[in-house]
Design a protein around this motif. Structure first.
Motif, PDB file in Angstrom:
ATOM      1  N   ASP A 145      30.322 -16.860  -0.879  1.00  0.00           N
ATOM      2  CA  ASP A 145      30.465 -16.536  -2.305  1.00  0.00           C
ATOM      3  C   ASP A 145      30.540 -17.846  -3.089  1.00  0.00           C
ATOM      4  N   ILE A 146      29.389 -18.467  -3.352  1.00  0.00           N
ATOM      5  CA  ILE A 146      29.384 -19.800  -3.961  1.00  0.00           C
ATOM      6  C   ILE A 146      29.124 -19.773  -5.458  1.00  0.00           C
ATOM      7  N   GLY A 147      28.625 -18.661  -5.975  1.00  0.00           N
ATOM      8  CA  GLY A 147      28.435 -18.527  -7.410  1.00  0.00           C
ATOM      9  C   GLY A 147      27.566 -19.631  -7.998  1.00  0.00           C
ATOM     10  N   SER A 148      28.071 -20.248  -9.081  1.00  0.00           N
ATOM     11  CA  SER A 148      27.314 -21.289  -9.788  1.00  0.00           C
ATOM     12  C   SER A 148      27.624 -22.696  -9.300  1.00  0.00           C
TER      13      SER A 148
ATOM     14  N   LEU B 215      20.710 -17.756   2.065  1.00  0.00           N
ATOM     15  CA  LEU B 215      21.616 -18.201   3.124  1.00  0.00           C
ATOM     16  C   LEU B 215      23.049 -17.765   2.867  1.00  0.00           C
ATOM     17  N   SER B 216      23.475 -17.779   1.589  1.00  0.00           N
ATOM     18  CA  SER B 216      24.846 -17.367   1.271  1.00  0.00           C
ATOM     19  C   SER B 216      25.041 -15.882   1.520  1.00  0.00           C
ATOM     20  N   ARG B 217      24.011 -15.078   1.229  1.00  0.00           N
ATOM     21  CA  ARG B 217      24.110 -13.643   1.514  1.00  0.00           C
ATOM     22  C   ARG B 217      24.173 -13.399   3.021  1.00  0.00           C
ATOM     23  N   ARG B 218      23.412 -14.170   3.789  1.00  0.00           N
ATOM     24  CA  ARG B 218      23.463 -14.029   5.239  1.00  0.00           C
ATOM     25  C   ARG B 218      24.832 -14.435   5.773  1.00  0.00           C
TER      26      ARG B 218
END
Length: 419
Positions: free
Chosen positions: A35-38, A408-411
């Protein structure tokens, strides 16, 4: 005789008060979980500013700083609308030329029919709403993929724009109010009043949120974190306003240029409105629910078709605002208004800022941050003398990196069990 009540006796659950350290640790765990957002866009923006600022002194000048607002405003407004569309995993390829059609409607009413600005601007906005409703209806009710519908509209609106302009003529506008939207500045006094109101308003919202959550027995953010947010915003706005209120005219004796560009508070107003809509209303929760899992949302009683239509309406409405500002900045409208790289930059701004192409994840602030990144790249590389081809390559690579980070963040989030 004094008595002491416990949480169990009062009926309220005991809520552990988090510390600033625990809050930051929780945030870091979310980042590690995908969960990196902006965050990547913000870090990239800082790096780009450092690179261009060290390479060209003119990049950090007050004049160039003000130019960044007018250069990015059109893209930011269209990107704000695209955030809503992307949240549902849809796409709107017609937003660029839709903005051109809306801008042309305003210009024609002003120049050819003598309408006042307070009639021509709402007419352009209404045109955007009608366009969005038609697109949403085709996608939601007929089940045509949004890619196909908006690609057809992309082609069709080019023809509409040509017909409106009589095959290719240029219509100039001289309405002072419209021209000021993208080209003029607030007074120095009004600029500082705006900063004070913004900081006090943000502080009031933060403290009200703490009070509201505490009254319901919910966990609240640590006071130190809240004060850091308020202080950070205050420092950012004060520094920016201090730069923008300095004289930036080449010949101040002839024409003084000072103050915050008028387009900046317009961006801020729409940012606040749409952030509230997505984060604080039932409609916003429904948008995220449909974007996350439309079938589950349908079974939960959410009117999926209405939500799908509404995001296209919002998208085209914001495109109309972008079109108004495009015409204001150019002082005219022509067959290329809303074309060129406007659409690509707008989609790129939303994605680079952190909105997911897969739906269900994103915020309106992503459009502002992503728009700033694109404006800094274009502006900085122009000052350094790079050709247009190089700028397109760099912007495309950054968009590809942003999409890769999203995937990649969703994975990572899926593997860690996070949603």
């Amino acid at each position: 005789m004094s008595t002491t009540t416990t949480p169990a006796e009062t009926g309220k659950p005991e809520v552990a008060k988090p510390t600033a350290a625990s809050h930051l640790n929780a945030y870091w765990r979310r980042v590690r979980g995908g969960d990196i957002g902006s965050l990547p866009a913000i870090l990239g923006l800082i790096v780009l500013c450092l690179i261009f600022g060290s390479a060209r002194e003119t990049f950090v000048s007050a004049l160039n700083f003000a130019n960044l607002f007018s250069q990015s405003a059109q893209v930011i407004f269209i990107a704000m609308g695209l955030v809503f569309v992307l949240l549902l995993g849809e796409i709107d390829l017609s937003a660029g030329f839709a903005s051109g059609v809306c801008g042309a409607i305003m210009a024609i009413l002003l120049a050819d029919h003598g309408w006042p600005w307070w009639g021509a601007i709402p007419a352009a906005m209404l045109t955007g709403v009608v366009i969005g409703f038609m697109l949403g209806l085709l996608v939601a009710k007929l089940g045509i993929p949004s890619f196909v519908v908006t690609l057809a509209a992309f082609l069709g609106f080019q023809g509409v724009l040509l017909r409106l302009l009589g095959g290719g003529k240029n219509i100039s506008i001289n309405n002072s109010f419209v021209l000021k939207l993208a080209n003029s500045n607030l007074s120095v006094t009004m600029s500082w009043i705006m900063v004070i109101v913004a900081v006090l308003g943000y502080a009031a919202v933060q403290f009200n949120q703490i009070r509201s959550r505490a009254s319901r027995g919910l966990v609240t953010d640590p006071l130190g974190i809240v004060l850091m947010r308020i202080g950070g915003l205050a420092v950012l706005l004060v520094v920016a306003t201090a730069v923008l209120t300095h004289e930036r005219s080449i010949n101040p004796a002839i024409n003084s240029v000072r103050g915050v560009p008028i387009v900046a508070p317009i961006i801020a107003v729409f940012l606040i409105i749409w952030t509230f809509v997505l984060g604080r209303t039932r409609y916003g929760r429904h948008v995220y629910a449909v974007g996350g899992n439309s079938e589950a949302a349908r079974r939960a009683g959410i009117p999926v078709d209405r939500i799908r239509i509404s995001v296209f309406v919002i998208g085209s409405f914001m495109a109309s605002i972008g079109g108004i500002l495009i015409v204001s900045r150019a002082n005219s409208v022509d067959p290329n208004t809303g074309g060129s790289n406007i659409l690509l930059y707008s989609v790129g701004a939303a994605v680079i800022g952190g909105t997911s192409l897969f739906g269900g994840k994103g915020k309106v602030i992503n459009a502002v941050i992503g728009g700033a990144v694109i404006a800094v790249i274009d502006n900085g590389m122009t000052l350094m003398g790079y050709a247009a081809g190089t700028k397109y390559i760099v912007t495309g690579l950054i968009l590809l990196v942003a999409a890769s980070v999203d995937a990649l963040s969703r994975r990572r989030a899926a593997s860690s069990g996070a949603r």
